[in-house]
Design an enzyme around this catalytic site. Structure first.
Site, PDB file in Angstrom:
ATOM      1  N   GLY A 112     -16.016  -5.299  11.309  1.00 60.11           N
ATOM      2  CA  GLY A 112     -15.254  -4.865  10.103  1.00 60.11           C
ATOM      3  C   GLY A 112     -15.832  -4.982   8.895  1.00 60.11           C
ATOM      4  O   GLY A 112     -15.316  -4.681   7.727  1.00 60.11           O
ATOM      5  N   LYS A 129       0.753  -1.332   0.161  1.00 59.70           N
ATOM      6  CA  LYS A 129      -0.147   0.026   0.083  1.00 59.70           C
ATOM      7  C   LYS A 129       0.985   1.250   0.139  1.00 59.70           C
ATOM      8  O   LYS A 129       0.230   2.285  -0.722  1.00 59.70           O
ATOM      9  CB  LYS A 129      -0.853  -0.014   1.248  1.00 59.70           C
ATOM     10  CG  LYS A 129      -2.109  -0.929   0.970  1.00 59.70           C
ATOM     11  CD  LYS A 129      -3.153  -0.931   2.097  1.00 59.70           C
ATOM     12  CE  LYS A 129      -4.288  -1.781   1.936  1.00 59.70           C
ATOM     13  NZ  LYS A 129      -5.326  -1.785   3.184  1.00 59.70           N
ATOM     14  N   GLY A 178      -1.016   0.485   8.287  1.00 62.56           N
ATOM     15  CA  GLY A 178      -1.381   0.945   6.964  1.00 62.56           C
ATOM     16  C   GLY A 178      -2.928   1.211   7.076  1.00 62.56           C
ATOM     17  O   GLY A 178      -3.435   2.388   6.830  1.00 62.56           O
ATOM     18  N   ALA A 179      -3.674   0.181   7.777  1.00 61.87           N
ATOM     19  CA  ALA A 179      -5.252   0.336   8.005  1.00 61.87           C
ATOM     20  C   ALA A 179      -5.325   1.422   8.979  1.00 61.87           C
ATOM     21  O   ALA A 179      -6.481   2.221   8.916  1.00 61.87           O
ATOM     22  CB  ALA A 179      -5.764  -1.030   8.511  1.00 61.87           C
ATOM     23  N   ASP A 238      -9.978   2.740   1.906  1.00 62.23           N
ATOM     24  CA  ASP A 238     -10.123   2.397   3.260  1.00 62.23           C
ATOM     25  C   ASP A 238     -10.798   3.683   4.097  1.00 62.23           C
ATOM     26  O   ASP A 238     -11.507   3.285   4.898  1.00 62.23           O
ATOM     27  CB  ASP A 238      -9.017   1.858   3.713  1.00 62.23           C
ATOM     28  CG  ASP A 238      -8.299   0.577   3.256  1.00 62.23           C
ATOM     29  OD1 ASP A 238      -9.301  -0.165   2.668  1.00 62.23           O
ATOM     30  OD2 ASP A 238      -7.143   0.362   3.354  1.00 62.23           O
ATOM     31  N   GLY A 271      -3.350   0.263  17.186  1.00 63.72           N
ATOM     32  CA  GLY A 271      -2.763  -0.127  15.892  1.00 63.72           C
ATOM     33  C   GLY A 271      -2.242   1.219  15.191  1.00 63.72           C
ATOM     34  O   GLY A 271      -3.230   2.122  14.713  1.00 63.72           O
ATOM     35  N   ALA A 272      -1.163   1.322  14.535  1.00 64.80           N
ATOM     36  CA  ALA A 272      -0.755   2.505  13.671  1.00 64.80           C
ATOM     37  C   ALA A 272      -0.070   1.978  12.350  1.00 64.80           C
ATOM     38  O   ALA A 272       0.798   2.632  11.865  1.00 64.80           O
ATOM     39  CB  ALA A 272       0.245   3.208  14.590  1.00 64.80           C
TER      40      ALA A 272
HETATM   41  P1  NAD Z   1      -0.118  -3.512   9.425  1.00 60.03           P
HETATM   42  O1  NAD Z   1       0.630  -4.702   9.545  1.00 60.03           O
HETATM   43  O2  NAD Z   1       0.354  -2.476   8.392  1.00 60.03           O
HETATM   44  O3  NAD Z   1      -0.475  -2.874  10.856  1.00 60.03           O
HETATM   45  C1  NAD Z   1      -0.543  -3.514  12.188  1.00 60.03           C
HETATM   46  C2  NAD Z   1      -0.146  -2.721  13.142  1.00 60.03           C
HETATM   47  O4  NAD Z   1      -0.834  -3.208  14.310  1.00 60.03           O
HETATM   48  C3  NAD Z   1       1.391  -2.789  13.373  1.00 60.03           C
HETATM   49  O5  NAD Z   1       1.688  -1.139  13.454  1.00 60.03           O
HETATM   50  C4  NAD Z   1       1.700  -3.456  14.561  1.00 60.03           C
HETATM   51  O6  NAD Z   1       2.968  -3.181  15.160  1.00 60.03           O
HETATM   52  C5  NAD Z   1       0.429  -3.357  15.350  1.00 60.03           C
HETATM   53  N1  NAD Z   1       0.063  -4.420  16.410  1.00 60.03           N
HETATM   54  C6  NAD Z   1       0.059  -5.782  15.899  1.00 60.03           C
HETATM   55  N2  NAD Z   1      -0.163  -6.279  17.214  1.00 60.03           N
HETATM   56  C7  NAD Z   1      -0.587  -5.459  18.119  1.00 60.03           C
HETATM   57  C8  NAD Z   1      -0.645  -5.619  19.332  1.00 60.03           C
HETATM   58  N3  NAD Z   1      -0.965  -6.568  20.017  1.00 60.03           N
HETATM   59  N4  NAD Z   1      -0.919  -4.514  19.918  1.00 60.03           N
HETATM   60  C9  NAD Z   1      -0.805  -3.338  19.485  1.00 60.03           C
HETATM   61  N5  NAD Z   1      -0.349  -3.118  18.401  1.00 60.03           N
HETATM   62  C10 NAD Z   1      -0.169  -4.175  17.597  1.00 60.03           C
HETATM   63  O7  NAD Z   1      -1.457  -4.375   9.054  1.00 60.03           O
HETATM   64  P2  NAD Z   1      -2.759  -3.326   8.592  1.00 60.03           P
HETATM   65  O8  NAD Z   1      -2.538  -3.365   6.994  1.00 60.03           O
HETATM   66  O9  NAD Z   1      -2.904  -2.251   9.161  1.00 60.03           O
HETATM   67  O10 NAD Z   1      -3.978  -4.466   8.890  1.00 60.03           O
HETATM   68  C11 NAD Z   1      -4.551  -4.443  10.145  1.00 60.03           C
HETATM   69  C12 NAD Z   1      -5.655  -5.292   9.907  1.00 60.03           C
HETATM   70  O11 NAD Z   1      -6.599  -4.599   9.566  1.00 60.03           O
HETATM   71  C13 NAD Z   1      -5.540  -6.692   9.498  1.00 60.03           C
HETATM   72  O12 NAD Z   1      -5.942  -7.604   9.987  1.00 60.03           O
HETATM   73  C14 NAD Z   1      -6.682  -6.423   8.146  1.00 60.03           C
HETATM   74  O13 NAD Z   1      -7.428  -7.765   8.031  1.00 60.03           O
HETATM   75  C15 NAD Z   1      -7.504  -5.335   8.696  1.00 60.03           C
HETATM   76  N6  NAD Z   1      -8.010  -4.732   7.753  1.00 60.03           N
HETATM   77  C16 NAD Z   1      -9.280  -4.540   7.419  1.00 60.03           C
HETATM   78  C17 NAD Z   1      -9.995  -3.985   6.789  1.00 60.03           C
HETATM   79  C18 NAD Z   1     -11.498  -3.717   6.413  1.00 60.03           C
HETATM   80  O14 NAD Z   1     -11.706  -3.348   5.435  1.00 60.03           O
HETATM   81  N7  NAD Z   1     -12.174  -4.073   7.402  1.00 60.03           N
HETATM   82  C19 NAD Z   1      -8.994  -2.913   5.598  1.00 60.03           C
HETATM   83  C20 NAD Z   1      -7.533  -3.205   5.954  1.00 60.03           C
HETATM   84  C21 NAD Z   1      -7.169  -3.929   6.948  1.00 60.03           C
END
Ligand code: NAD
Length: 277
Positions: free
Chosen positions: A245, A70, A133-134, A106, A130-131
């Site tokens: 979600g 992304k 991409g999403a 998103d 969580g910080a």
């Molecule tokens: P990513 O890997 O870019 O970011 C995840 C973040 O979470 C990281 O910064 C990581 O350090 C942090 N993290 C992980 N475990 C943690 C914990 N126990 N406590 C605190 N922080 C923690 O991933 P992403 O692309 O941001 O996606 C995250 C989730 O969002 C995925 O599971 C994905 O399925 C979901 N998602 C859903 C949609 C939707 O349309 N509903 C869209 C995009 C992503």
């Protein structure tokens, strides 16, 4: 025939082909949605630029982009729409006359989901877990929707700090602050949003201790497999309003469909397709 698809890793279980193809069929549009799974095809990340150029040259209408591309896709594009520039990530690329234009759907996906799924939710202070991409898209959506302050926590504190700094730069000082995972104070927040992968079927434990959730909180999760994560279940059992979600997935897909086809998507019909799959 409109040709579209999804580029990412480990995406073979994605519901996007179903969502897009069902909506196209309902509108009488011939549309094919292909999966370009870099893991399954054993492609190196460096093949992304060549793939995008090939698809644009072959006349694809566009593609969705997911993990881990992304951000990596941004320098490969000809133009960025405001939504993508704001979030700093692209999940949809429109291809027009060989040009590649990046969007982020998103953000609007979560914004619509929040407005429809939790109307009137208090937004003075929201804790976001969580910080990544999403998380960047969701935090932007929360602030655009009028949240006073977003408190961002991540296992990687520097990630939370960087995102908070970017958001405060855009929305105003103090609108986003980083906080440590081991010092979460939920007594000061109205709502809690999970944007970490915690809660997925493979990783079911919530990112936050559930005894930090009180009945007055609203709780949202963007994980959608399973739809009711352990976090949402614990919140529901405490009597909290919850948001799963699915609204964000459907919202982002609907907007991407509109970008690919230049036709309105019927979000209610797309929700029905999502439920049938
Ligand atoms: P990513 O890997 O870019 O970011 C995840 C973040 O979470 C990281 O910064 C990581 O350090 C942090 N993290 C992980 N475990 C943690 C914990 N126990 N406590 C605190 N922080 C923690 O991933 P992403 O692309 O941001 O996606 C995250 C989730 O969002 C995925 O599971 C994905 O399925 C979901 N998602 C859903 C949609 C939707 O349309 N509903 C869209 C995009 C992503």
């Amino acid at each position: 025939m409109l040709r579209t698809g999804l580029i990412g890793r480990s995406i073979l279980a994605s519901r996007s082909p179903w969502l897009h193809e069902q909506e196209a069929a309902a509108q009488g549009i011939e549309l094919a949605y292909e999966l370009f799974d870099f893991t399954d095809r054993e492609w190196d990340d460096s093949a992304l630029g060549r793939l995008l150029d090939r698809l644009a040259a072959e006349g694809y209408a566009g593609v969705n982009i997911t993990f881990p591309f992304k951000q990596a896709v941004i320098p490969l594009l000809d133009e960025l729409a405001d939504c993508a520039r704001l979030v700093g990530a692209v999940n949809t690329v429109a291809m027009r006359d060989g040009r590649k234009i990046g969007y982020n759907t998103d953000k609007t996906g979560f914004e619509t989901s929040l407005a429809e799924g939790l109307p009137g939710a208090a937004l003075d202070r929201v804790l976001q877990l969580g910080a990544g991409g999403a998380g960047a898209a969701v935090a932007n959506a929360l602030l655009s929707a009028g949240t006073g302050t977003v408190m961002i926590a991540d296992l990687d504190l520097a990630r939370a700090e960087n995102l908070a700094a970017l958001l405060s730069g855009h929305f105003g000082p103090g609108r986003a602050v980083a906080c440590r995972m081991d010092r979460l104070d939920t007594s000061v927040v109205d709502g809690i949003v999970n944007t970490t992968p915690m809660g997925m079927a493979t990783n079911p434990a919530p990112a936050i201790a559930v005894d930090l959730i009180a009945p007055r909180h609203w709780v949202a999760d963007i994980v959608y497999f399973p739809l009711e994560t352990e976090l949402l279940r614990a919140a529901r059992l405490r009597g909290c309003r919850t948001l799963d979600g699915s609204g964000m997935v459907i919202g982002q897909a609907a907007r991407a469909f509109e970008i690919f086809t230049e036709r309105r998507a019927d979000r209610h019909r797309m929700r029905a397709s999502f439920s049938r799959h």
